[in-house]
Scaffold this active site. Structure first.
Site, PDB file in Angstrom:
ATOM      1  N   CYS A 163      -8.429   9.233 -11.387  1.00 13.67           N
ATOM      2  CA  CYS A 163      -7.861   9.729 -10.141  1.00 13.67           C
ATOM      3  C   CYS A 163      -7.066   8.670  -9.383  1.00 13.67           C
ATOM      4  O   CYS A 163      -6.054   8.988  -8.758  1.00 13.67           O
ATOM      5  CB  CYS A 163      -8.942  10.308  -9.250  1.00 13.67           C
TER       6      CYS A 163
ATOM      7  N   HIS B  46     -13.627   9.667  -5.590  1.00 17.55           N
ATOM      8  CA  HIS B  46     -12.337  10.279  -5.882  1.00 17.55           C
ATOM      9  C   HIS B  46     -11.281   9.643  -4.992  1.00 17.55           C
ATOM     10  O   HIS B  46     -11.591   9.010  -3.973  1.00 17.55           O
ATOM     11  CB  HIS B  46     -12.430  11.789  -5.608  1.00 17.55           C
TER      12      HIS B  46
ATOM     13  N   ASP C 123      -3.716  16.741  -4.090  1.00 13.32           N
ATOM     14  CA  ASP C 123      -4.546  16.037  -5.071  1.00 13.32           C
ATOM     15  C   ASP C 123      -3.865  16.100  -6.432  1.00 13.32           C
ATOM     16  O   ASP C 123      -3.956  17.110  -7.133  1.00 13.32           O
ATOM     17  CB  ASP C 123      -5.933  16.678  -5.144  1.00 13.32           C
TER      18      ASP C 123
END
Lengths: 317, 659
Positions: free
Chosen positions: B415, B459, B475
């Site tokens: 991520c 994250h 995202d």
């Protein structure tokens, strides 16, 4: 008032019978109902009785009447200072015809023995009687002779301060379950005594109310009288009090405690109850513990009596 | 000088020495992991020495030798720790001195000192771990130490079996429980960790900077980051579960930091956003200590818990670093519009490093081709979706220009790679953008009905500032691996990462494993919630609910509670005594009291039959009642007719009796 019967003694109620005996004796030994009752209690509890009083207050009569009322064989031994054990227990004599020694039983071989003025005899002679009392048998020259049953000794003692006496030592006093004092009769009773018929004559006419076997069965029933935990608590409170008191040299022994319990049970039996009450303990207390307490050093001669009074006032737990 | 026969001067027998060794050894055991090796080693030598002295008559060292050893120990501690104060050095010093004390333990008094030191060292374990297993072990150790203390105080030194002493010690501990509970609830809590010691709490967790691989390494950790109880039972959908942490603005092309110089975002003057609707999520977070200030909350926190503030970057920060378990309640608004962007912030949000020329060129190219900012964002997400990008826990290293390398060569990342690259691309396209770190998702524990968020749920995502909409969460990871967001990190982890029992996956054993794992976590969550998180704030709340608003009343309540406990103890003891009294006697005494009020007092030595007769004489009209009570009492207490029925009868008869 006597507590009424809440539950009868196991094995049948013997109280009417015993009370009949007590009433019968009371017609001869006048004005001494309490003493008679205690004497019967003592007999029922299989104990021996010491009567301490002056001569002529009816000790002998009481013993005689007791024997007669229960249908028991009676012997009287007059203790003297020159008395020997054999005079009490009996002797073995060589029998020419049989070619062997033959035992001639002494006066102790009887069911009721009146040991009159036991403190006039020497300690040796006293011991002979007391040993027989303790063991219910006599051993002479290696031979043991059982005493008849029931065996009940009533010893009388003149108050110890009289001249020429050998007071019973404490350890031997302990052998007697109860000590009673007769005391003078009250005025009315004495008047009846003075005006009435001869006591000996009356005695002869007194029927045996209880058979000897019946007495044995009554005696065996004493220990079945229920002594509850609460009663034993009370009894132990009395024992403890006696042991903690500064009045007397020693507290009451376990044997004294057992004596107290037996007498209380016998007293309950006389009342026709199957269980002993604090009142039973109180009824027999002075007679049972009085002769077992010796004043402590530095205490007056009345210390024992004082302690007995205190014991009777121990709170019931 | 003590009398030679006083118990203080009595030499210790072997058994006492053995017990001292046992309790000291058990106390030391949990300290082993965090003590330098030489300390337990020395203690073992000292203990062995003392043991040999007890069993084989070895000589104990004299005063000069002991002094030398003590000075050496002090020196050693100072050398290893650089200090003799603080948690670690202090524990080490205490341990060494306890070992040394064994060498001069000759009599009863010394032994008692050793046992008291054992208690102290045992409690010191709590400075390192406050978990349930630690507590259970600690209680066992306390029982053993107490048993040893009992043994030492046996008046005749008669050797009761160890088991009996352990039982007695256990009973003592149980008897202390009510008092301990009372003090736990009412005793004033001090804010901050015990003694203000800087504690080790705060290992792991998110940092306030991000570089390729920094979050990837967290993905291997099963450690719990925090647990969340939702006010409504149903947790919100996964795409809302963005637990906001620090916001990163500044990048050098590889690393992201909050700012060039300032790491903590300043408090915001106002809320900084307006909720778009009335929908709110209310929840309570129990946060494990992580040594940083920020408190995780869902986008975007409406309320601020006490002792914390909302930063300008719209995450929550505590006033002090979170060094102990912290529990706070937050309401979040999932739909919001942030306030206008200031010029200085816009400049920060467009900051671009000189590195990564290819990425910047790509961003500029999209800018030129797109109609508006939103189209650029879509273009970027499509790029991630359509080009062969992979979401992986084992990204290859990125030498040189990290983003260029990632975007055009390796195309494998976690991520942080995606959010960093995306944010950089946006800035290159002239769109204000920033990186947000935090956690995403969480595992629902159906047993406790709460969400477990672990370190591997860490994250990073991006926020872009769009005209008219404010900061919008984007995202990029969801473009590459949508299941990461929807189903959690487990769904994208290779099976090798999923736990020991992967071979049994789906089987009954696996289900059992999952169940017991969740059950254990539930237990820990409750432990955290009710015990560890019980700090000054919670205590104030509990006390307020109990109506204790000032410390004076609380102190009074503590004293009253202790008095109550003692009174309860007294009642128990008395009632035992009372119960030993025959109930029949109790009723009879009531009967006597009734008569006494009418003037007929039973003498202490007056038997029941005699008193009954006297009472009947006094009140002939009550004769029957008195006789029946008397009869019952005598039958119960002196006869052999004890029965509950008769006692009840007696009670009723006495109750009904009116003299």
């Amino acid at each position: 008032m006597r507590p009424h019967a809440a539950a009868p003694a196991p094995g049948g109620d013997s109280s009417p019978l015993l009370n009949k005996v007590i009433a019968g004796i009371g017609r001869i030994v006048l004005g001494k109902d309490e003493v008679i009752r205690l004497a019967v209690t003592c007999l029922v509890a299989r104990g021996h009785l010491l009567i301490e009083d002056l001569p002529g207050v009816g000790k002998t009569t009481l013993a005689h009447v007791l024997a007669r009322a229960f249908g028991l064989r009676f012997q009287r031994i007059q203790f003297t200072s020159d008395m020997l054990p054999a005079d009490i227990l009996g002797v073995s004599v060589y029998d020419h015809d049989g070619g062997a020694f033959k035992f001639h039983p002494g006066p102790v071989f009887s069911q009721v023995v009146l040991a009159d003025e036991v403190n006039r005899a020497t300690p040796k002679a006293q011991s002979a009687l007391l040993e027989a009392m303790e063991e219910n048998q006599v051993t002479i020259e290696g031979e043991t002779h059982a005493l008849p049953q029931p065996f009940f000794v009533i010893a009388t003692q003149n108050p110890a301060h009289q001249i020429g006496t050998f007071p019973l030592p404490e350890s031997q006093l302990d052998r007697f379950l109860m000590r009673l004092r007769m005391g003078y009769p009250d005025r009315a009773a004495e008047r009846e005594l003075l005006l009435g018929a001869d006591r000996r004559e009356l005695l002869q006419r007194l029927p045996a109310t209880v058979a000897a076997e019946e007495l044995a069965s009554i005696q065996s029933r004493v220990t079945t009288v229920h002594a509850s935990a609460a009663l034993v608590d009370y009894l132990q409170a009395i024992l403890t009090h006696s042991r903690e008191s500064p009045l007397c040299q020693y507290g009451l022994s376990p044997r004294a405690g057992l004596a107290l319990l037996r007498c209380a049970q016998a007293s309950a039996l006389l009342d026709g109850r199957g269980h002993a009450l604090p009142e039973d303990v109180q009824a027999v207390l002075p007679s049972v513990v009085g002769h077992r307490l010796q004043p402590a050093e530095g205490q007056s001669a009345h210390a024992a009596a004082e302690l007995v009074a205190q014991l009777a006032a121990v709170p019931i737990p | 000088m003590k009398h030679p026969l006083s118990p203080d001067a009595l030499p210790l027998d072997r058994r006492a020495v053995d017990l001292l060794m046992l309790s000291t050894g058990l106390t030391l055991l949990p300290h082993l992991p965090h003590l330098p090796l030489f300390i337990p080693l020395f203690c073992a030598v000292f203990a062995l020495w003392r043991w040999m002295a007890a069993h084989y008559a070895w000589a104990l060292p004299g005063t000069p030798a002991r002094t030398a050893l003590t000075l050496t120990a002090l020196g050693g501690i100072a050398l290893v720790f650089g200090t003799v104060f603080g948690r670690d050095a202090g524990t080490g010093l205490l341990t060494l001195m306890l070992g040394l004390k064994l060498l001069e333990t000759r009599n009863y008094r010394d032994a008692v000192v050793v046992l008291f030191l054992d208690y102290f060292l045992g409690i010191a374990v709590v400075l390192y771990s406050q978990s349930i297993p630690t507590l259970v072990y600690l209680v066992l150790v306390l029982v053993v130490i107490t048993a040893a203390l009992i043994e030492l105080n046996q008046p005749a030194r008669g050797h009761a079996p160890l088991r009996a002493m352990l039982r007695r010690a256990g009973v003592l501990m149980l008897q202390a429980v009510p008092l301990a509970l009372l003090l736990f609830v009412l005793f004033p809590r001090i804010p901050g960790p015990l003694w203000g010691l800087p504690q080790g709490g705060g290992t792991g967790g998110l940092d306030d900077s991000m570089s390729p691989g920094s979050i990837t390494h967290l993905s291997r950790s099963d450690a719990v980051a925090f647990r969340v109880d939702f006010d409504g039972a149903v947790p919100p959908p996964a795409h809302l579960l963005y637990w906001r942490g620090p916001v990163l603005w500044h990048t050098d092309g590889r690393n992201w930091t909050a700012d060039r110089d300032r790491t903590v975002s300043p408090p915001a003057a106002g809320p900084g956003f307006t909720p778009l609707d009335a929908a709110t999520l209310e929840y309570t977070v129990t946060l494990e200590p992580h040594g940083r200030n920020w408190l995780y909350a869902l986008d975007l926190p409406l309320s601020v818990p006490p002792g914390a503030h909302r930063t300008r970057d719209l995450f929550l920060a505590a006033d002090k670093p979170v060094r102990q378990l912290t529990r706070y309640t937050v309401a979040s608004s999932p739909h919001y519009r942030t306030a206008a962007l200031g010029a200085a912030e816009r400049a920060r949000a467009l900051q671009l490093p000189a590195a990564n020329p290819a990425a910047r060129a790509l961003g500029a190219q999209w800018r030129a081709q797109a109609a508006d900012d939103a189209a650029v964002v879509e273009r970027a997400l499509d790029y991630f979706r359509e080009e062969p990008f992979h979401y992986t826990l084992e990204p290859p290293p990125l030498p040189g220009d990290a983003v260029d390398e990632f975007l055009f060569r390796t195309r494998r990342g976690f991520c942080e790679h995606y959010s960093a690259a995306f944010t950089l691309l946006m800035r290159a396209a002239g769109i204000p953008a920033r990186v947000v770190t935090g956690y995403q998702g969480g595992e629902l524990n159906p047993l406790g009905d709460y969400l477990i968020v672990r370190q591997r749920d860490a994250h990073a995502w991006s926020e872009v500032w769009l005209e008219g909409r404010g900061w919008v969460r984007v995202d990029p990871t969801s473009a590459v691996a949508p299941q990461r967001i929807e189903q959690g990190i487990d769904s994208v982890l290779p099976t090798a990462q999923r736990g020991l029992l992967r071979d049994f996956e789906g089987g009954a054993l696996d289900a059992l494993w999952q169940h017991s794992r969740l059950a254990w976590d539930t237990l820990n969550a409750r432990w955290n919630q009710w015990v560890l998180a019980y700090g000054p704030e919670n205590q104030a709340a509990v006390l307020a609910r109990l109506g204790l608003r000032s410390w004076a009343t609380t102190a009074l309540a503590v004293l009253a509670g202790i008095a109550l406990l003692l009174a309860a103890l007294g009642v128990v003891l008395l009632s035992r005594r009372w119960n030993r009294i025959d109930p029949a006697l109790r009723h009879y005494q009531r009967f006597c009291a009734k008569l006494a009020r009418r003037g007929l007092v039973r003498a202490p030595a007056e038997g029941p039959a005699a008193f009954g007769a006297r009472a009947q004489g006094q009140w002939p009209e009550r004769r029957a009642a008195i006789a029946s009570i008397n009869e019952l009492y005598i039958a119960i207490r002196y006869g052999s007719h004890y029965s509950a029925d008769r006692i009840k009868q007696l009670r009723r008869a006495v109750a009904a009796f009116r003299p």
